[in-house]
Design a protein around this motif. Structure first.
Motif: not given
Length: 409
Positions: A174-181, A204-224
């Protein structure tokens, strides 16, 4: 926000839009011109962080220093980055210089050293002019501000012609959050990271391990999934920092807003990746390749990378030559299962091959499309499975050769 898109693009946003982040960029003298060449992103609090790095076995000194920082707690509070010099293949001196960049930044900002990441990009094999770098670092604290996002974006550019920035708003709890790059990259770009640096911030509040997992997954479909010239750099890194200051509950895949957040995060990464491909050295066209009907998604990725990385395909696009033979030849050498009798190829909306049989098409229409469109779309259906992938690259031009023939001069 529509039901199809769970996030809103912020046209005036920057790397500092998420709560808790400030940034800056300035000129310290690494570059001969007066263009910005050192910058920093700083968070008010220790942010949960994650990173992915180049797979080149020759890795620049800042990569090792940043890895070391993240291994301590999985948190970062500042990044110091320079352009104009990669600090790669510079031996023990280079390692010491990267450590000095970290320690000086930490000291001036009052942070533990392991809360600072270091990134560099530019010419390989030359030691940093550390007197100039240190003087630049000394100016960072007074330069950092809420409005410094664009200056930071400028400070990381090398042969880039444009800054690459994106910001989205997404609702979490219910709160506005932002993602920037913010990112840089133009040449020495190839899947498995490239001569590119990417920085993503979120509140947002997201733990290191979950953030790393998300980044790995997203990188394979974008930067890679981008390539400009087939070369994988020594310095590539994408770094994410999450301040948690939007004050939502910890986000993970069990949260009802997880998929909205993930879609927004994916969009940020994909836009940055596409802008890098679009700004490829000497490029005049962004080229998007979509492969469907492969046996697996991984097979589809291999086919996309082979097509988009083919110098013959890229040259044909630059020359406005609708030479589909180069596309099917790339598919055939992608080292994946194919049925030579079931392949469909389309250039934009123009069908060129159906079930591996050439289809008569209007050459003038195809030439007009290749000349006038800013984005060229290649669609390939292998018709043997459900595997899917999409990737981006650019055409290969005379200008690319000119830039890289005189890169150090």
């Amino acid at each position: 926000m529509s039901s199809e898109q769970s996030f809103k693009i912020m046209r005036d946003g920057s790397i500092t839009t998420p709560k808790g982040f400030k940034a800056c960029g300035l000129h310290c003298g690494i570059k001969k011109s007066m263009r910005y060449d050192i910058g920093s992103i700083v968070c008010e609090v220790p942010a949960n962080a994650a990173a992915v790095y180049t797979l080149n076995k020759i890795q620049a000194a800042p990569i090792g220093v940043t890895k070391n920082s993240l291994q301590v707690e999985g948190k970062l509070q500042a990044v110091v980055a320079n352009s104009g010099n990669a600090n790669a293949c510079t031996g023990k001196q280079g390692n010491q210089d990267a450590l000095t960049m970290r320690s000086e930044t930490a000291k001036l900002l009052g942070l533990p050293e392991h809360h600072v990441a270091v990134a560099s990009t530019g010419v390989i094999g030359e030691c940093l002019p550390m007197e100039k770098v240190i003087e630049g670092i000394k100016k960072l604290p007074e330069s950092i501000s809420d409005g410094g996002g664009n200056d930071f974006g400028q400070s990381i550019l090398t042969t880039d012609l444009t800054e690459k920035n994106i910001c989205v708003e997404v609702e979490v709890n219910g709160k506005k959050a932002y993602i920037s790059g913010a990112a840089k990259g133009s040449g020495m770009i190839h899947p498995n990271m490239a001569t590119m640096l990417g920085f993503i911030t979120t509140d947002v509040n997201i733990e290191h391990t979950q953030l790393q997992s998300l980044l790995n997954e997203v990188t394979d479909e974008s930067f890679n999934m981008i390539t400009v010239d087939g070369d994988t750099s020594t310095n590539d890194m994408v770094l994410v920092m999450a301040s948690g200051l939007v004050d939502n509950v910890t986000l993970d895949p069990s949260h009802p807003d997880w998929f909205a957040f993930k879609a927004a995060f994916q969009h940020v990464a994909e836009i940055l990746a596409k802008e890098i491909a679009r700004d490829g050295e000497g490029a005049t066209k962004l080229v998007e390749v979509e492969v469907v009907g492969a046996e697996t998604d991984e097979d589809a990725r291999k086919a996309v990378k082979t097509i988009i990385g083919s110098s013959l395909v890229k040259s044909a696009i630059f020359g406005a030559d609708a030479n589909w033979g180069r596309i099917i030849a790339a598919v055939g050498r992608a080292d994946i299962p194919v049925d030579p009798d079931t392949i469909d190829i389309r250039l934009g909306k123009i069908e060129m091959m159906v079930q591996s049989t050439p289809i008569p098409f209007d050459e003038h229409q195809a030439e007009f499309y290749l000349k006038k469109a800013n984005e060229i779309h290649i669609h390939v259906n292998l018709n043997i499975g459900n595997g899917y992938a999409k990737g981006w690259g650019c055409d290969l031009t005379y200008e690319y050769v000119r830039i890289n023939a005189a890169y150090r001069t």
